[in-house]
Design a protein around this motif. Structure first.
Motif: not given
Length: 888
Positions: A481-484, A860-868, A872-873, A886-888
């Motif tokens: 799946t791909v982040p938005n 680092v905080a990632t949405r939808g999964g971990d950094l690997l 995830s995003k 920092d909010l990205l």
């Protein structure tokens, strides 16, 4: 009356006799009154052939055996496959079997092996795919393998000719090295066919050729060509069959301007002059053929042609697939005008970093809209590539344009679309009955990170022996799946490739992360797991203030006074540490005015000026720091929060940073010998030269900071291990040494572990760029075959601390995928915390910045999964050192 009848009979008899004589006379093509030259038949055939368009003959798919079939090759039945066939715009998926024989796909469906054994005999090889994914072989539309040598050797490169701006008469085939190491490596990655292009230094670099990468029994370059144009092996094409597609390389913009043409204006005029010459020759040929086909031979002479220009004449006739190296809007504009002025189509624009900004312009090209062949993420290495975007493929596809992904030497974009763009869609790029048996059986979904071929067939011939694959989780069998990224794609177009990248910072206000699956934090001994949810019902909460985590798990917080971020089963983990590239010292690598530049080399002819410090000088990278470089900001948005950067050096002495001293020892024709470089290093460690460098080399020999040496050759690394022992014996204390690069380090894993030398692998997946990189796997395979254990797993097994680095600054943003890929190759032998350490705490430790005492690691905080994870995003960076989020 009788006499009249007799006369009439005589006349009729004479007419009959004359008729019979006429019917039985030798066949004549032209009236006897016309003087017919000896070459007339050949000329007429030639003229008629000019009217034929390239492509397969009508009976092509009636063939029962491939023209590339290798006698003795066993038929194969691949059962229980999940196929990506290439049909329905590349979306069709079919579950079943594939029968291949005589170099062809003989059938796609469901077959009984017992019945096939009766018809094919005991030679039939049955392969149970066990539900694995099978695709057509990968087609690379932009490659230089065999022409740009791997490894790079003097006299082995045949990419560009310095003899002129316009040279359509040159052929990449004439410089193709069949022994090049890139062939088996490409096959091992699933590539079966490649378009081998001349270089881009010339405006017209010459003719390109489509190659099957399988080595042949003939061992010749020509035998690897797929559907070679008839003109390659004979002076005239077969007049009874349609011609085959030819291919040609053009280039515009910076490359020809820098090499031979001087300016863009010169380049475009050189194109116009060349095409005018070709158009004039075409006009003369058409006029000649008009008369020849009308039997007007008087004074006609020979067919007008010119060996140098015949290929470009074919371009004007629309019989050549023209592939153009072209980046910027200004260059597309010039080429579009050129194509309409001389009425020739373009197969594809390559590199094309600004194509997504000007789709309507490109659609104005004469003939069908060209395909766009792109890198996946590479960019900003020169001005032309500065506005490139990873969203370009999506934007172009949304504009109904054909997108291709290519390597420039890595699914429809590399199979079906690529085959069609090369004019080879009638035989490659699909899994269909009658097409070539070029197939890849994958260990996971072809788009999953680290997807690895289990077997590769080219012309029905299996290419891999004992392929090294590892068992992967079930999730890797499904399309990732791909982040938005809708907003980012829109911003890329809105800001013409240069969208704002700075984050929004939160200081004192709390930030609450909800629906957190896991939390990893750095420590003295590496990365540890602070929190992990057992399932989706146990997802946790993390509260952070001023960059520091204040609560993990179940937290009571007043959300009315906080910024709430839903991580959707995401994760918090250490920010990655980048090393190996000049990240932060360059804006555009190809523009000297935008970068720090290389330092003086004391072993060069000029040496180090006395005013800088002479032989005792040592340079600090921080003094050349450039703020807000786009590559640094993009890396930050991808989870890279820190970079340890040595000064750019092409010599032996690298310089120093707060964390350590950097050197390099490599083989070079232009520089000093390896033995001289080692001698210099020995002198600096045992008897430092007076000056600022003395302080730092004393710190190395006192064990205070590491000595980081870039080296790839196992022979050089062995010398460094011995040198370390020598210095330690003299100084009576242990020194810290780290090898950066390390393509062949795995060959000395035991010795490195015993010597306490760490390794930062750089790049993570090595390639034989130079001779000293060649032994990059252990054991060295007998090409083509499998690889054994990976370099990382081999080194770790011998207690070597390993980190993962990068080479080029644009690749810093891909660091998280590099370490994830490395972990997959290790076959589940590493925990997630250990994998994260490869790109964070291990790198810091090996470079003398061990957290937490010396290095305050960001999170680092990632949405939808971990950094690997691919899906995830990165959405936030927690910075305790700066006291903000920092909010990205």
């Amino acid at each position: 009356m009788v006499k009249a009848d007799q006369a009439r009979g005589q006349i009729l008899g004479a007419v009959l006799l004359l008729s019979l004589l006429y019917l039985y006379r030798p066949l004549q093509l032209w009236p006897s009154s016309v003087h017919v030259p000896a070459h007339a038949s050949a000329a007429v055939s030639r003229c008629r052939a000019l009217q034929m368009q390239p492509g397969p003959p009508d009976d092509f798919h009636e063939r029962t055996e491939s023209d590339r079939f290798v006698p003795g090759t066993s038929p194969h039945l691949i059962q229980n496959a999940k196929m990506w066939t290439g049909s329905n715009n590349g979306t069709e998926i079919f579950r079943g079997d594939i029968l291949i024989d005589k170099g062809l796909i003989k059938g796609v469906g469901h077959f009984e092996s017992a019945a096939l054994l009766k018809t094919h005999g005991s030679e039939l090889v049955v392969v149970d795919a066990k539900g694995a994914w099978v695709t057509p072989g990968i087609v690379d539309v932009h490659s230089h393998m065999g022409n740009a040598a791997s490894p790079q050797l003097t006299g082995a490169s045949d990419g560009n000719s310095p003899k002129g701006t316009i040279q359509p008469w040159l052929r990449s085939l004439d410089g193709l090295n069949t022994h090049d190491d890139s062939y088996p490596l490409s096959i091992a990655g699933g590539v079966t066919t490649a378009l081998i292009l001349p270089g881009s230094g010339d405006a017209i670099g010459g003719q390109a050729f489509v190659m099957k990468l399988r080595k042949t029994a003939e061992r010749s370059s020509t035998s690897m060509v797929l559907e070679p144009p008839y003109t390659v092996n004979s002076s005239f094409p077969d007049p009874t069959r349609p011609p085959r597609w030819r291919h040609m390389k053009h280039a515009c913009g910076e490359n020809p301007s820098r090499w031979y043409a001087s300016t863009r204006m010169d380049t475009i005029y050189a194109f116009r002059e060349a095409y005018n010459t070709a158009s004039q020759i075409k006009k003369q040929q058409d006029e000649y053929c008009s008369k020849a086909l009308a039997n007007e031979w008087e004074g006609l002479g020979e067919f007008p042609e010119n060996l140098q220009w015949e290929a470009l004449v074919d371009v004007v006739r629309g019989r050549v697939k023209v592939n153009i190296h072209c980046y910027e809007a200004v260059d597309f504009d010039g080429i579009v005008r050129l194509s309409n002025e001389f009425k020739f189509p373009i197969a594809a624009f390559h590199h094309a970093s600004e194509a997504y900004l000007v789709p309507d312009l490109i659609k104005k090209t004469y003939g069908p809209t060209p395909a766009i062949a792109l890198f996946a993420t590479q960019g900003r290495y020169k001005r032309e590539a500065y506005r490139g975007s990873e969203f370009a493929p999506r934007i172009l596809a949304e504009n109904d344009m054909t997108v291709l992904l290519k390597s420039d030497h890595p699914i429809a974009a590399v199979t079906r679309n690529a085959a069609e763009a090369m004019g080879m869609g009638h035989r490659i790029g699909y899994i269909k009955e009658g097409w070539d048996a070029d197939l890849v059986i994958w260990d996971s979904h072809p788009l999953a990170l680290g997807a690895t071929p289990v077997q590769v067939f080219i012309d029905g011939v299996p290419q891999l022996e004992n392929a090294h694959v590892v068992q992967k989780p079930d999730i890797f069998q499904h399309s990732p799946t791909v982040p938005n990224f809708d907003k980012e794609a829109q911003e890329a177009v809105k800001h013409e490739g240069l969208p704002p990248l700075e984050p929004t910072s939160v200081g004192r206000r709390p930030v609450v992360f909800v629906n957190v699956r896991s939390v990893f934090t750095p420590g003295v001994s590496g990365v540890g797991e602070l929190f992990s949810a057992t399932d989706d019902s146990a997802l946790g909460t993390v509260v952070a203030e001023e960059g520091r985590i204040t609560c993990v798990g179940v937290c009571a917080v007043d959300v009315a006074d906080a910024t709430v971020i839903d991580l959707q089963a995401g994760s918090i983990s250490p920010g990655l540490v980048s090393f190996g590239s000049p990240l932060g010292l360059e804006h555009i690598a190809g523009e000297a005015s935008t970068l720090d530049g290389p330092i003086y080399d004391p072993l060069s002819k000029g040496g180090v000026p006395e005013i800088v410090g002479g032989d005792g000088a040592i340079i600090r990278a921080a003094d050349g720091l450039l703020f807000r470089t786009r590559d640094a900001l993009l890396a930050y948005r991808a989870g890279v929060t820190s970079a340890i950067v040595a000064p750019t050096s092409y010599g032996v002495v690298g310089g120093w940073e707060v964390t350590g001293v950097h050197m390099r020892v490599m083989q070079s024709l232009s520089g000093p010998s390896v033995s001289t470089q080692i001698a210099l290093l020995r002198r600096l460690l045992l008897r430092p030269v007076d000056g600022p460098s003395k302080v730092w080399f004393n710190k190395v020999t006192n064990g205070e900071v590491p000595l980081v040496v870039e080296a790839h050759s196992a022979d050089i690394i062995a010398s460094l291990i011995l040198l370390k022992r020598e210095v330690e014996a003299v100084k009576g204390r242990t020194i810290q040494m780290t090898v950066s690069g390390g393509s062949e380090a795995h060959l000395l894993a035991k010795e490195l572990g015993e010597a306490g030398v760490g390794v930062i692998l750089n790049p993570a997946r090595p390639f034989p760029f130079f001779w000293e990189f060649r032994r990059m796997r252990d054991p060295q395979p007998a090409w083509p075959t499998s690889y054994g254990h990976t370099a990382i797993s081999t080194l770790i097994a011998h207690n070597v601390t390993v980190g993962v680095g990068i080479v080029e600054i644009w690749d810093a943003r891909n660091a998280r995928f590099d370490i994830a890929w490395a972990a997959l190759e290790a076959g589940g032998t590493m925990s997630k915390a250990e994998v994260l350490a490869l790109g964070s705490t291990n790198v810091a430790k090996l470079l003398g910045a061990s957290p937490p005492s010396k290095f305050k690691q960001d999170l680092v905080a990632t949405r939808g999964g971990d950094l690997l994870s691919f899906n995830s995003k990165v959405v936030a960076v927690l910075s305790p050192a700066r006291g903000l989020i920092d909010l990205l």
